[in-house]
Write a protein that holds these residues in place. Structure first.
Motif, PDB file in Angstrom:
ATOM      1  N   CYS A  55      46.630  -7.413 -15.635  1.00 42.21           N
ATOM      2  CA  CYS A  55      45.332  -7.984 -15.245  1.00 42.21           C
ATOM      3  C   CYS A  55      45.524  -9.214 -14.361  1.00 42.21           C
ATOM      4  O   CYS A  55      44.810  -9.391 -13.361  1.00 42.21           O
ATOM      5  CB  CYS A  55      44.523  -8.346 -16.487  1.00 42.21           C
ATOM      6  SG  CYS A  55      43.860  -6.935 -17.393  1.00 42.21           S
ATOM      7  N   GLN A  56      46.465 -10.060 -14.724  1.00 46.75           N
ATOM      8  CA  GLN A  56      46.726 -11.250 -13.924  1.00 46.75           C
ATOM      9  C   GLN A  56      47.134 -10.897 -12.501  1.00 46.75           C
ATOM     10  O   GLN A  56      46.774 -11.582 -11.551  1.00 46.75           O
ATOM     11  CB  GLN A  56      47.825 -12.089 -14.578  1.00 46.75           C
ATOM     12  CG  GLN A  56      47.396 -12.795 -15.849  1.00 46.75           C
ATOM     13  CD  GLN A  56      48.562 -13.472 -16.546  1.00 46.75           C
ATOM     14  OE1 GLN A  56      49.709 -13.029 -16.453  1.00 46.75           O
ATOM     15  NE2 GLN A  56      48.279 -14.548 -17.271  1.00 46.75           N
ATOM     16  N   SER A  57      47.857  -9.808 -12.368  1.00 45.90           N
ATOM     17  CA  SER A  57      48.322  -9.408 -11.034  1.00 45.90           C
ATOM     18  C   SER A  57      47.192  -8.851 -10.175  1.00 45.90           C
ATOM     19  O   SER A  57      47.268  -8.889  -8.947  1.00 45.90           O
ATOM     20  CB  SER A  57      49.440  -8.363 -11.161  1.00 45.90           C
ATOM     21  OG  SER A  57      48.923  -7.105 -11.580  1.00 45.90           O
ATOM     22  N   MET A  58      46.144  -8.339 -10.799  1.00 41.46           N
ATOM     23  CA  MET A  58      45.057  -7.699 -10.060  1.00 41.46           C
ATOM     24  C   MET A  58      43.917  -8.642  -9.728  1.00 41.46           C
ATOM     25  O   MET A  58      43.243  -8.483  -8.719  1.00 41.46           O
ATOM     26  CB  MET A  58      44.495  -6.511 -10.868  1.00 41.46           C
ATOM     27  CG  MET A  58      45.464  -5.384 -11.121  1.00 41.46           C
ATOM     28  SD  MET A  58      44.663  -3.882 -11.759  1.00 41.46           S
ATOM     29  CE  MET A  58      43.882  -4.476 -13.256  1.00 41.46           C
ATOM     30  N   VAL A  59      43.656  -9.620 -10.600  1.00 45.29           N
ATOM     31  CA  VAL A  59      42.435 -10.401 -10.514  1.00 45.29           C
ATOM     32  C   VAL A  59      42.403 -11.244  -9.244  1.00 45.29           C
ATOM     33  O   VAL A  59      43.422 -11.763  -8.790  1.00 45.29           O
ATOM     34  CB  VAL A  59      42.292 -11.278 -11.782  1.00 45.29           C
ATOM     35  CG1 VAL A  59      43.204 -12.504 -11.731  1.00 45.29           C
ATOM     36  CG2 VAL A  59      40.859 -11.675 -12.019  1.00 45.29           C
ATOM     37  N   LEU A  60      41.225 -11.349  -8.653  1.00 45.58           N
ATOM     38  CA  LEU A  60      41.023 -12.131  -7.433  1.00 45.58           C
ATOM     39  C   LEU A  60      40.177 -13.365  -7.738  1.00 45.58           C
ATOM     40  O   LEU A  60      39.343 -13.361  -8.635  1.00 45.58           O
ATOM     41  CB  LEU A  60      40.313 -11.292  -6.363  1.00 45.58           C
ATOM     42  CG  LEU A  60      41.027 -10.044  -5.863  1.00 45.58           C
ATOM     43  CD1 LEU A  60      40.165  -9.341  -4.811  1.00 45.58           C
ATOM     44  CD2 LEU A  60      42.397 -10.354  -5.292  1.00 45.58           C
ATOM     45  N   GLY A  61      40.388 -14.419  -6.958  1.00 45.56           N
ATOM     46  CA  GLY A  61      39.582 -15.618  -7.084  1.00 45.56           C
ATOM     47  C   GLY A  61      38.241 -15.460  -6.399  1.00 45.56           C
ATOM     48  O   GLY A  61      38.033 -14.548  -5.591  1.00 45.56           O
ATOM     49  N   PRO A  62      37.287 -16.347  -6.681  1.00 47.29           N
ATOM     50  CA  PRO A  62      35.942 -16.247  -6.107  1.00 47.29           C
ATOM     51  C   PRO A  62      35.921 -16.220  -4.586  1.00 47.29           C
ATOM     52  O   PRO A  62      35.158 -15.462  -3.988  1.00 47.29           O
ATOM     53  CB  PRO A  62      35.243 -17.492  -6.657  1.00 47.29           C
ATOM     54  CG  PRO A  62      35.975 -17.832  -7.902  1.00 47.29           C
ATOM     55  CD  PRO A  62      37.396 -17.460  -7.657  1.00 47.29           C
ATOM     56  N   ASP A  63      36.742 -17.048  -3.947  1.00 51.21           N
ATOM     57  CA  ASP A  63      36.741 -17.101  -2.480  1.00 51.21           C
ATOM     58  C   ASP A  63      37.126 -15.755  -1.878  1.00 51.21           C
ATOM     59  O   ASP A  63      36.508 -15.299  -0.909  1.00 51.21           O
ATOM     60  CB  ASP A  63      37.691 -18.190  -1.984  1.00 51.21           C
ATOM     61  CG  ASP A  63      37.186 -19.590  -2.296  1.00 51.21           C
ATOM     62  OD1 ASP A  63      35.979 -19.715  -2.603  1.00 51.21           O
ATOM     63  OD2 ASP A  63      37.988 -20.534  -2.258  1.00 51.21           O
ATOM     64  N   GLN A  64      38.159 -15.118  -2.455  1.00 48.09           N
ATOM     65  CA  GLN A  64      38.599 -13.830  -1.924  1.00 48.09           C
ATOM     66  C   GLN A  64      37.549 -12.755  -2.163  1.00 48.09           C
ATOM     67  O   GLN A  64      37.316 -11.888  -1.310  1.00 48.09           O
ATOM     68  CB  GLN A  64      39.921 -13.412  -2.574  1.00 48.09           C
ATOM     69  CG  GLN A  64      40.562 -12.171  -1.971  1.00 48.09           C
ATOM     70  CD  GLN A  64      40.923 -12.355  -0.515  1.00 48.09           C
ATOM     71  OE1 GLN A  64      41.518 -13.349  -0.137  1.00 48.09           O
ATOM     72  NE2 GLN A  64      40.548 -11.391   0.320  1.00 48.09           N
ATOM     73  N   LEU A  65      36.892 -12.795  -3.309  1.00 50.25           N
ATOM     74  CA  LEU A  65      35.852 -11.816  -3.593  1.00 50.25           C
ATOM     75  C   LEU A  65      34.681 -11.958  -2.623  1.00 50.25           C
ATOM     76  O   LEU A  65      34.126 -10.967  -2.153  1.00 50.25           O
ATOM     77  CB  LEU A  65      35.355 -11.967  -5.036  1.00 50.25           C
ATOM     78  CG  LEU A  65      36.317 -11.476  -6.128  1.00 50.25           C
ATOM     79  CD1 LEU A  65      35.806 -11.880  -7.495  1.00 50.25           C
ATOM     80  CD2 LEU A  65      36.485  -9.968  -6.048  1.00 50.25           C
ATOM     81  N   LEU A  66      34.307 -13.198  -2.330  1.00 51.78           N
ATOM     82  CA  LEU A  66      33.233 -13.419  -1.364  1.00 51.78           C
ATOM     83  C   LEU A  66      33.637 -12.909   0.016  1.00 51.78           C
ATOM     84  O   LEU A  66      32.833 -12.297   0.722  1.00 51.78           O
ATOM     85  CB  LEU A  66      32.885 -14.901  -1.303  1.00 51.78           C
ATOM     86  CG  LEU A  66      32.129 -15.464  -2.516  1.00 51.78           C
ATOM     87  CD1 LEU A  66      31.998 -16.973  -2.402  1.00 51.78           C
ATOM     88  CD2 LEU A  66      30.759 -14.826  -2.625  1.00 51.78           C
TER      89      LEU A  66
END
Length: 500
Positions: free
Chosen positions: A327-338
């Motif tokens: 999960c840690q390897s997949m999760v994206l931060g808010p800026d990247q998601l935006l």
């Protein structure tokens, strides 16, 4: 005055009946809560602190419900009378892939799995019938004993027969492909067969499912890893190809069989597989960890079966630590998601977004029991899920997105890429069956974990409608009509005169 009072009571009763029916048939619409955390010592916690300053991704459950229904209808509609799915389609030109001979039996089994999830959520005879046709196609066209050119029929160490799912030129459409038994094919077949078995008992002989499971164990190494392919023309075990997803698919298949046939061998094989993945990835940097959603789903089922106890071949801690790292390897931060518009990968592909949501949904079943740092990770996982599902809801094709020629068949589909890009026009209109399958599984998993707190909710009205072979809308309208008719008769009934 008495007549007005009766009319008022009738209207009040009718109103309450409407409210009751709406509560029964749908869940209340609400927005996803804003994630918060007090853990300021981890990287993920620092990311969490920024979530309050960026736009959220609210999901309306009615929109989600419609999207799930449309996705389900698409897969059912594209399962023909022989049980074969439309493997490739195009939202702009329905005739583009009419002559295509490409097919993939692993994705065929995956589609059955998604239909099983849809039916568990909302039982429907048409879904089960499509699953039955697809399972029959799988058995008829692809399941066969394991053979070897020199040894003939291959058996396991105990002399028991083995069954596998075979890919060949006839099935895949790939010229020159020798008959090949893939580990993932057997794992996904077990998942598909047990999905149908859950609603149609004895739909597959138990010994056939056991023979598939024995093939999975036959392909497993002592350390819990697997050989990915068995190719008789190459002498059997083929070590030239290593699959990312096959071990997780194999583990989930074994666990799915274990739930209806609690043979310790199936649990042991799955536990060894998860332990192998833990040891394989334990010391790898996050950038080198694969987005293994099948392993996350298998881990969720394994931990449920272990029920707070360690297994000799895999501890709870190892299973959770491995899943947490994935999960840690997949999760994206808010800026990247935006930046991605909610897409969970940078190249705007729908299918990898869906598979990540599937894995995240499975992880929510055990992340709450993890450490404080992992609780911060859970918040980010939820935020990624919200963004990803909003993206999928926009990507799904509805009637207004389609031309007249495509509208009847392509509603509910998901293109490979969204939003449309000029230099990727083919990918933006191409629909493969697994694009829809994974999106459907992702949305159902999201609904279950984010709205229903891990429970599959099936309305009693849906069960009644399915039992009598009616659609829910027809049943609700019939109940309302009867209630109104009874109310009118009561209102119009002559009143008895009092004797003076």
């Amino acid at each position: 005055m008495a007549r007005l009072t009766s009319l008022s009571a009738l209207l009040s009763l009718f109103g309450w009946l409407l409210v009751l029916l709406s509560v029964i048939t749908t869940c209340a619409s609400h927005k996803i809560p804003l994630p918060t955390t007090d853990d300021s010592n981890s990287h993920h916690a620092r990311l969490i602190q920024t979530l309050g300053t960026v736009p959220q991704w609210p999901i309306d459950i009615h929109d989600l419900n419609h999207a799930i229904n449309h996705g389900t209808d698409y897969i059912v509609r594209h399962c023909n009378e022989h049980g074969k799915f439309t493997y490739l389609a195009d939202t702009a030109d329905p005739s583009r892939y009419q002559d295509s001979v490409k097919y993939n039996m692993l994705r065929h089994s995956g589609a059955i799995y998604a239909l099983g999830m849809a039916n568990a959520r909302r039982p429907n005879r048409n879904i089960v019938d499509a699953m039955q046709r697809a399972v029959d196609f799988l058995k008829r066209e692809s399941m066969a004993p394991v053979m070897n050119a020199k040894l003939g029929t291959v058996k396991d160490g105990d002399g028991e027969r083995l069954l596998a799912v075979w890919s060949s030129e006839t099935i895949s459409g790939q010229k020159g492909q020798p008959p090949t038994a893939k580990l993932g094919g057997a794992g996904l077949a077990l998942i598909a067969l047990t999905s149908l078995e859950a609603v149609r008992r004895r739909s597959t002989p138990l010994d056939d499912m056991r023979s598939l499971a024995r093939f999975v164990l036959f392909m497993q190494n002592d350390d819990g890893g697997f050989v990915s392919k068995y190719v008789p023309r190459k002498g059997g075990m083929d070590h030239s190809f290593v699959s990312l997803y096959y071990p997780g698919e194999a583990a989930l298949g074994l666990l799915s069989l274990y739930e209806i046939d609690p043979d310790p061998r199936w649990l042991k094989g799955a536990a060894k597989a998860i332990s192998y993945l833990y040891n394989l990835r334990r010391d790898l940097p996050l950038d080198n960890i694969e987005p293994d959603h099948w392993a996350l789903i298998a881990t969720s089922k394994l931990l449920s079966i272990m029920d707070g106890r360690d297994h000799d071949d895999c501890s709870q801690r190892a299973a959770v630590d491995h899943a947490t790292k994935v999960c840690q390897s997949m999760v994206l931060g808010p800026d990247q998601l935006l930046k991605n518009g909610g897409c969970l990968v940078g190249d705007h592909r729908t299918c990898p977004t869906s598979t990540r949501i599937e894995g995240y949904a499975a992880s929510l079943t055990f992340l709450p029991n993890a450490t404080v740092t992992d609780q911060a990770l859970r918040k980010l996982v939820e935020y990624n899920m919200d963004a990803g599902v909003r993206y999928l809801l926009r990507a799904q094709r509805v009637a207004d997105d389609l031309n007249e020629a495509s509208r009847g068949m392509m509603v509910g589909s998901f293109p490979g890429v969204y939003p449309p890009e000029t230099d990727r026009s083919k990918e933006c209109t191409e629909v493969r069956i697994d694009y829809v399958q994974h999106a459907l599984s992702a949305m159902i998993g999201y609904e279950r974990e984010r709205f229903h707190h891990g429970k599959v909710r099936v309305s009693m009205l849906y069960r009644v409608a399915e039992a009598i072979g009616w659609g829910l809308r027809r049943l609700v309208l019939t109940i309302l009509a009867l209630a109104l008719a009874v109310g009118v008769m009561l209102f119009a009934r002559p009143k008895a005169k009092k004797l003076h």
